[in-house]
Design a protein around this motif. Structure first.
Motif, PDB file in Angstrom:
ATOM      1  N   LEU A   1       0.795  -1.252  -0.270  1.00 52.37           N
ATOM      2  CA  LEU A   1      -0.010  -0.007   0.113  1.00 52.37           C
ATOM      3  C   LEU A   1       0.800   1.236   0.047  1.00 52.37           C
ATOM      4  O   LEU A   1       0.508   2.485  -0.830  1.00 52.37           O
ATOM      5  CB  LEU A   1      -1.056  -0.085   1.107  1.00 52.37           C
ATOM      6  N   GLU A   2       1.894   1.188   0.711  1.00 55.13           N
ATOM      7  CA  GLU A   2       2.865   2.243   0.830  1.00 55.13           C
ATOM      8  C   GLU A   2       3.479   2.674  -0.400  1.00 55.13           C
ATOM      9  O   GLU A   2       3.582   3.829  -1.064  1.00 55.13           O
ATOM     10  CB  GLU A   2       3.908   2.332   1.859  1.00 55.13           C
ATOM     11  N   GLU A   3       3.465   1.608  -1.366  1.00 60.52           N
ATOM     12  CA  GLU A   3       4.363   1.898  -2.498  1.00 60.52           C
ATOM     13  C   GLU A   3       3.347   2.270  -3.741  1.00 60.52           C
ATOM     14  O   GLU A   3       3.663   2.905  -4.525  1.00 60.52           O
ATOM     15  CB  GLU A   3       4.860   0.432  -3.067  1.00 60.52           C
ATOM     16  N   GLY A   4       2.142   1.657  -3.437  1.00 65.31           N
ATOM     17  CA  GLY A   4       1.099   2.188  -4.464  1.00 65.31           C
ATOM     18  C   GLY A   4       1.206   1.922  -5.906  1.00 65.31           C
ATOM     19  O   GLY A   4       0.220   2.248  -6.689  1.00 65.31           O
ATOM     20  N   LYS A   5       1.854   0.820  -5.991  1.00 59.15           N
ATOM     21  CA  LYS A   5       1.928   0.287  -7.482  1.00 59.15           C
ATOM     22  C   LYS A   5       0.910  -0.785  -7.708  1.00 59.15           C
ATOM     23  O   LYS A   5       0.397  -0.946  -8.787  1.00 59.15           O
ATOM     24  CB  LYS A   5       3.421  -0.425  -7.683  1.00 59.15           C
ATOM     25  N   TYR A   6       0.494  -1.524  -6.745  1.00 59.19           N
ATOM     26  CA  TYR A   6      -0.513  -2.463  -6.901  1.00 59.19           C
ATOM     27  C   TYR A   6      -1.603  -2.290  -5.954  1.00 59.19           C
ATOM     28  O   TYR A   6      -1.408  -1.838  -4.818  1.00 59.19           O
ATOM     29  CB  TYR A   6      -0.093  -4.062  -6.853  1.00 59.19           C
ATOM     30  N   PRO A   7      -3.026  -2.604  -6.534  1.00 59.57           N
ATOM     31  CA  PRO A   7      -3.986  -2.723  -5.533  1.00 59.57           C
ATOM     32  C   PRO A   7      -3.818  -3.995  -4.488  1.00 59.57           C
ATOM     33  O   PRO A   7      -3.217  -4.968  -4.990  1.00 59.57           O
ATOM     34  CB  PRO A   7      -5.365  -2.605  -6.051  1.00 59.57           C
ATOM     35  N   LEU A   8      -4.375  -3.843  -3.224  1.00 54.40           N
ATOM     36  CA  LEU A   8      -4.267  -5.060  -2.368  1.00 54.40           C
ATOM     37  C   LEU A   8      -5.589  -5.690  -2.362  1.00 54.40           C
ATOM     38  O   LEU A   8      -6.602  -4.963  -1.911  1.00 54.40           O
ATOM     39  CB  LEU A   8      -3.568  -4.683  -1.108  1.00 54.40           C
ATOM     40  N   VAL A   9      -5.912  -7.087  -2.505  1.00 55.25           N
ATOM     41  CA  VAL A   9      -7.120  -7.510  -2.259  1.00 55.25           C
ATOM     42  C   VAL A   9      -7.227  -8.206  -0.897  1.00 55.25           C
ATOM     43  O   VAL A   9      -6.014  -9.053  -0.743  1.00 55.25           O
ATOM     44  CB  VAL A   9      -7.309  -8.296  -3.383  1.00 55.25           C
ATOM     45  N   ILE A  10      -8.143  -7.736  -0.311  1.00 54.31           N
ATOM     46  CA  ILE A  10      -8.349  -8.618   1.263  1.00 54.31           C
ATOM     47  C   ILE A  10      -9.793  -9.026   1.195  1.00 54.31           C
ATOM     48  O   ILE A  10     -10.919  -8.240   1.080  1.00 54.31           O
ATOM     49  CB  ILE A  10      -7.869  -7.691   2.313  1.00 54.31           C
ATOM     50  N   TYR A  11     -10.091 -10.274   1.284  1.00 53.68           N
ATOM     51  CA  TYR A  11     -11.588 -10.660   1.554  1.00 53.68           C
ATOM     52  C   TYR A  11     -12.059 -10.438   2.951  1.00 53.68           C
ATOM     53  O   TYR A  11     -11.673 -11.267   4.130  1.00 53.68           O
ATOM     54  CB  TYR A  11     -11.679 -11.992   1.105  1.00 53.68           C
ATOM     55  N   PRO A  12     -12.602  -9.277   3.455  1.00 50.65           N
ATOM     56  CA  PRO A  12     -12.981  -9.040   4.916  1.00 50.65           C
ATOM     57  C   PRO A  12     -14.075 -10.135   5.311  1.00 50.65           C
ATOM     58  O   PRO A  12     -14.042 -10.079   6.797  1.00 50.65           O
ATOM     59  CB  PRO A  12     -13.463  -7.663   4.799  1.00 50.65           C
ATOM     60  N   GLU A  13     -14.437 -10.780   4.679  1.00 48.88           N
ATOM     61  CA  GLU A  13     -15.459 -11.876   5.425  1.00 48.88           C
ATOM     62  C   GLU A  13     -14.553 -13.012   5.795  1.00 48.88           C
ATOM     63  O   GLU A  13     -14.849 -13.883   6.755  1.00 48.88           O
ATOM     64  CB  GLU A  13     -16.401 -12.596   4.531  1.00 48.88           C
ATOM     65  N   GLY A  14     -13.349 -13.440   5.341  1.00 46.67           N
ATOM     66  CA  GLY A  14     -12.227 -14.216   5.633  1.00 46.67           C
ATOM     67  C   GLY A  14     -12.819 -15.840   5.128  1.00 46.67           C
ATOM     68  O   GLY A  14     -11.884 -16.539   5.176  1.00 46.67           O
ATOM     69  N   GLU A  15     -13.927 -15.916   4.734  1.00 52.27           N
ATOM     70  CA  GLU A  15     -14.425 -17.423   4.466  1.00 52.27           C
ATOM     71  C   GLU A  15     -15.213 -17.328   3.306  1.00 52.27           C
ATOM     72  O   GLU A  15     -15.811 -16.258   3.123  1.00 52.27           O
ATOM     73  CB  GLU A  15     -14.752 -18.247   5.660  1.00 52.27           C
ATOM     74  N   ILE A  16     -15.351 -18.489   2.574  1.00 48.76           N
ATOM     75  CA  ILE A  16     -16.377 -18.511   1.568  1.00 48.76           C
ATOM     76  C   ILE A  16     -17.831 -19.204   2.171  1.00 48.76           C
ATOM     77  O   ILE A  16     -17.566 -20.394   2.562  1.00 48.76           O
ATOM     78  CB  ILE A  16     -15.798 -19.227   0.123  1.00 48.76           C
TER      79      ILE A  16
END
Length: 417
Positions: free
Chosen positions: A131-146
């Motif tokens: 995130l600090e670099e800003g070169k890539y978006p970061l994907v985080i699944y906030p539900e944590g599970e399917i």
């Protein structure tokens, strides 16, 4: 919900750039996973232009999708690749432990591991640096599970908000910190209805039932559910419970968790089922892998059985008991069958073509919220998580996200293109 190994030492796996491999990985993603494994024939994408603008500006961007299906990672990879963006994904440690080739492919595709049951400092540092670099978006699944009920959003974890807030407070102007809520939905071809009888018959046979072909499909599912539940009640506690399906599901879940907590303790701060599950798994893993006090064979067997009980409790939690009854259309029937196949037969099936719909909602400008005082300069993770949950929940339930017109022309791409 897939049962994954819980007794292996953890090693952090970072993403690894291998540009020479990107064309092959994209071909495999499109032709093997989307087309062959998950049967996704087309993708309808809304609102992705805002992501391109945020990345061009060098913003710190987190993509926060609902975790609707095993295919959603592959769909997101495809639509972002088409605008020249390769996200970094935070992925559960267990998916890397399926083998060396699997880990190689994941890391080459921009995925890094996280131990969801512990304080994974390496994963947090990696997320912050991305995130600090800003070169890539970061994907985080906030539900944590399917959980396999994509028209409902489960409670979100606050780890995503905590990570982005740390970056937002020290990000130099004019860069901004943003969260993009992303809603996934998978719709089946009408031919899926013809697959229902054979698939539910296979599930009925797992408990030695003759197929109940005279009953309507939803009624067959609601006969099968209590029977499977009764088998688990007898397996673990030697008796069946009375009450509605939802009441029995909750009671079995609580009995299993309380039973394991009686041996391994309970974190007073753990309120939700996922929090209790993560805490228990973490404590049991530490005991299993303690080099100074190795468990005896009988102790090890007991702890592995406790991990299985936790897994069953988590599986039970993923069945709310009323999801199908609320709106028993073909999509929810297909989703319920797929979930039962995964849990009972070990592998979900995707017998007919599906269409994926992905909507990028208006981003949450975390920098602006901090500057305005809407979020406190210290803390704020719970407030930000609640805001994300409200926006993403509205999108998942089918509401148009703020800033996205219902008449907007979508980008429709073929999974074969």
């Amino acid at each position: 919900m897939r049962e994954l190994p819980q007794d292996r030492p953890y090693r952090f796996r970072p993403p690894v750039d291998r540009p020479w491999l990107n064309p092959l990985l994209r071909w495999v993603n499109r032709r093997v996973f989307l087309k062959w494994v998950y049967n996704v024939e087309a993708i309808e994408c809304h609102g992705i232009e805002a992501l391109r603008s945020a990345m061009d500006a060098g913003d710190a961007v987190v993509l926060a999708p609902n975790h609707a299906d095993h295919a959603d990672v592959h769909v997101l990879s495809e639509v972002t690749a088409r605008i020249g963006i390769r996200p970094r994904f935070m992925g559960a440690r267990e998916i890397f432990e399926a083998g060396a080739l699997n880990s190689f492919a994941l890391q080459s595709g921009g995925v890094f591991s996280v131990d969801r049951d512990g304080a994974d400092i390496a994963a947090i540092k990696m997320a912050l640096s991305i995130l600090e670099e800003g070169k890539y978006p970061l994907v985080i699944y906030p539900e944590g599970e399917i959980y396999h009920h994509h028209e409902w959003l489960d409670p979100l974890h606050d780890g995503l908000a905590s990570i982005l807030l740390k970056v937002a407070r020290k990000l130099p102007a004019p860069r901004r910190a943003r969260i993009f809520p992303i809603a996934f939905r998978f719709e089946y071809d009408g031919a899926v209805r013809e697959t229902f009888p054979e698939r539910i018959a296979a599930l009925e046979k797992t408990i030695n039932w003759s197929p109940k072909e005279d009953l309507p499909m939803v009624e067959r599912l609601y006969c099968l559910g209590p029977a499977l539940l009764a088998a688990k009640e007898m397996e673990f506690f030697g008796e069946t419970e009375a009450g509605t399906l939802a009441e029995r599901l909750e009671r079995l879940r609580e009995r299993l968790l309380e039973d394991v907590e009686s041996r391994h303790g309970k974190d007073a701060r753990a309120e939700t089922v996922p929090e209790r599950v993560r805490g228990l798994r973490s404590r049991i893993r530490r005991a299993l892998l303690d080099p100074e006090k190795k468990p005896s064979p009988s102790e090890r067997a007991r702890m592995l059985d406790d991990i299985r009980r936790i897994h069953v409790a988590y599986q039970v939690y993923s069945y709310p008991g009323v999801y199908l009854a609320e709106d028993p259309d073909d999509h929810r029937i297909a989703e319920t069958l797929m979930k039962l196949e995964e849990d009972l037969l070990g592998k979900a099936t995707y017998p007919v073509a599906r269409r994926a719909r992905i909507v990028f909602g208006e981003p949450i400008d975390v920098t602006a919220l901090l500057e305005s005082g809407a979020l406190p300069q210290k803390g704020g993770a719970l407030e930000l998580t609640a805001l994300l949950e409200d926006k993403l929940g509205t999108m998942v339930r089918g509401g148009e996200p703020q800033g996205l017109s219902a008449a907007e022309r979508p980008v429709i791409v073929s999974a074969e293109a």
